[in-house]
Design a protein around this motif. Structure first.
Motif, mmCIF file in Angstrom:
data_model
loop_
_atom_site.group_PDB
_atom_site.id
_atom_site.type_symbol
_atom_site.label_atom_id
_atom_site.label_comp_id
_atom_site.label_asym_id
_atom_site.label_seq_id
_atom_site.Cartn_x
_atom_site.Cartn_y
_atom_site.Cartn_z
ATOM 1 N N VAL A 109 0.870 -1.176 0.000
ATOM 2 C CA VAL A 109 0.000 0.000 0.000
ATOM 3 C C VAL A 109 0.908 1.228 0.000
ATOM 4 N N MET A 110 0.450 2.263 -0.679
ATOM 5 C CA MET A 110 1.216 3.503 -0.770
ATOM 6 C C MET A 110 0.357 4.656 -0.288
ATOM 7 N N MET A 111 0.997 5.616 0.381
ATOM 8 C CA MET A 111 0.308 6.847 0.740
ATOM 9 C C MET A 111 1.313 7.985 0.676
ATOM 10 N N VAL A 112 0.812 9.196 0.468
ATOM 11 C CA VAL A 112 1.659 10.373 0.363
ATOM 12 C C VAL A 112 1.396 11.266 1.566
ATOM 13 N N LEU A 113 2.467 11.673 2.249
ATOM 14 C CA LEU A 113 2.364 12.553 3.405
ATOM 15 C C LEU A 113 2.780 13.965 3.017
ATOM 16 N N VAL A 114 2.002 14.937 3.471
ATOM 17 C CA VAL A 114 2.318 16.347 3.294
ATOM 18 C C VAL A 114 2.054 17.042 4.621
ATOM 19 N N ASP A 115 3.034 17.799 5.105
ATOM 20 C CA ASP A 115 2.888 18.503 6.385
ATOM 21 C C ASP A 115 2.508 17.552 7.514
ATOM 22 N N GLY A 116 3.061 16.340 7.473
ATOM 23 C CA GLY A 116 2.832 15.391 8.551
ATOM 24 C C GLY A 116 1.516 14.653 8.494
ATOM 25 N N ARG A 117 0.773 14.813 7.392
ATOM 26 C CA ARG A 117 -0.553 14.193 7.282
ATOM 27 C C ARG A 117 -0.701 13.512 5.926
ATOM 28 N N PRO A 118 -1.559 12.485 5.849
ATOM 29 C CA PRO A 118 -1.811 11.873 4.540
ATOM 30 C C PRO A 118 -2.466 12.868 3.594
ATOM 31 N N ALA A 119 -1.919 12.976 2.374
ATOM 32 C CA ALA A 119 -2.472 13.882 1.368
ATOM 33 C C ALA A 119 -3.334 13.135 0.354
ATOM 34 N N THR A 120 -3.323 11.815 0.397
ATOM 35 C CA THR A 120 -4.175 10.998 -0.469
ATOM 36 C C THR A 120 -4.760 9.872 0.381
ATOM 37 N N GLN A 121 -5.787 9.264 -0.122
ATOM 38 C CA GLN A 121 -6.248 8.023 0.479
ATOM 39 C C GLN A 121 -5.188 6.949 0.248
ATOM 40 N N PRO A 122 -5.072 5.947 1.139
ATOM 41 C CA PRO A 122 -4.126 4.852 0.874
ATOM 42 C C PRO A 122 -4.410 4.211 -0.481
ATOM 43 N N ILE A 123 -3.343 3.927 -1.224
ATOM 44 C CA ILE A 123 -3.469 3.365 -2.564
ATOM 45 C C ILE A 123 -2.964 1.930 -2.523
ATOM 46 N N PRO A 124 -3.857 0.940 -2.489
ATOM 47 C CA PRO A 124 -3.416 -0.455 -2.387
ATOM 48 C C PRO A 124 -2.965 -1.006 -3.732
ATOM 49 N N GLY A 125 -2.220 -2.116 -3.671
ATOM 50 C CA GLY A 125 -1.813 -2.799 -4.889
ATOM 51 C C GLY A 125 -0.614 -2.143 -5.548
ATOM 52 N N VAL A 126 -0.343 -2.596 -6.754
ATOM 53 C CA VAL A 126 0.839 -2.169 -7.499
ATOM 54 C C VAL A 126 0.431 -1.255 -8.641
#
Length: 305
Positions: A109-126
């Motif tokens: 799973v991938m997620m992007v953090l901005v300013d200490g917080r998730p900036a996107t919903q978790p992105i599962p899979g490849v």
């Protein structure tokens, strides 16, 4: 690929990391803009997202070898952005508490953090490389539109060609350093700016530019008058940033940081953003590995949220 909305949901709950697993090993991470994330350095990686986005990828070599290959692929794509993003690779076999803190249910799973917080919903899979690039391009454009243009320092070590244990002299900085030696601050700013424009990921040039700008802003300033104005106008961004610059020149680094952190805490909107950006510039001047900067970043995160 479905486009992920860019937002600022709640801060990450780090309470599950209060007691890191003893002896947990650090996963390897290749590339100048990738770091292996452990329970011990997770807070530092989260704080790095104050500078620029962090792309977290959670993978498991034992449960899903392909997820680890994917994590390496993400690091490769991220490296192409030369510091606009940092890849944080989390081996959940070594760092299960991170997966618990992020409430991760599946791997990868991938997620992007901005300013200490998730900036996107978790992105599962490849994601394919082109899908990942499209996502990062979209985020980079949105960050630029919001006036957020910071970059991460490269994680590789300085080059030591002659093997003497010291980073070798780089003649690229000679013109800027000569200008400083001559007392020509404006020329020093111009020379450092050329280096940063040519390579925004050049940490030494960025630090030199930040400090040269402090010198430039404070040229001819009456110290006593500036401090009196700062005392009279505690919420005025221009007055407070000038005193912070003077604190920096006087070696009172922590005073400068604390002044601007408190200003961020008291202000909102454009004023808060201006104070925050000025503080990030002072962080760059000191160096992101300095303990005072690490503390300042934690204080800034607390002030923002």
């Amino acid at each position: 690929m479905t486009q992920q909305p860019f937002s600022r949901p709640g801060a990450i709950d780090l309470s599950g990391l209060s007691q890191p697993a003893p002896g947990a090993g650090a996963p390897s991470a290749s590339g100048s803009y990738a770091v292996g994330v452990t329970e011990q350095n997770f807070q530092e990686v989260v704080e790095a997202s104050l500078t620029a986005p962090v792309v977290l990828v959670l993978h498991s070599p034992s449960r899903s070898p392909e997820s680890t290959t994917y994590a390496d692929d993400v690091a490769t794509v991220v490296a192409g952005y030369e510091g606009r993003f940092l890849a944080g690779l989390v081996d959940v076999d070594h760092a299960p508490q991170i997966a618990a803190a992020l409430q991760v249910q599946q791997i990868p799973v991938m997620m992007v953090l901005v300013d200490g917080r998730p900036a996107t919903q978790p992105i599962p899979g490849v994601l394919r490389s082109d899908e990942l690039s499209a996502l990062l391009d979209q985020l980079a454009q949105q960050m630029t539109a919001q006036g957020i243009g910071g970059r991460h320092q490269p994680r590789s070590n300085p080059v030591d060609v002659d093997g003497d244990g010291e980073p070798d002299y780089d003649p690229r900085y000679a013109a800027a350093q000569d200008a400083l030696g001559d007392g020509d601050i404006d020329r020093a700013v111009e020379e450092y700016q050329k280096l940063v424009t040519a390579n925004p990921a050049d940490v030494e040039a960025a630090a030199g530019l930040a400090m040269a700008k402090v010198l430039q802003r404070t040229q001819g300033v009456d110290l006593n008058a500036a401090r009196a104005e700062g005392a009279a106008k505690p919420d005025d961004v221009e007055a407070q940033t000038m005193v912070a610059d003077l604190d920096m020149l006087g070696g009172h680094v922590e005073d400068a940081f604390n002044r601007l952190v408190n200003l961020v805490r008291r202000t909102t909107g454009d004023e808060r953003n201006a104070a925050r950006e000025h503080l990030l510039g002072l962080f760059a001047a000191v160096g992101n590995d300095d303990p005072r900067v690490l503390k300042g970043r934690r204080d800034l995160m607390s002030a923002l949220y």
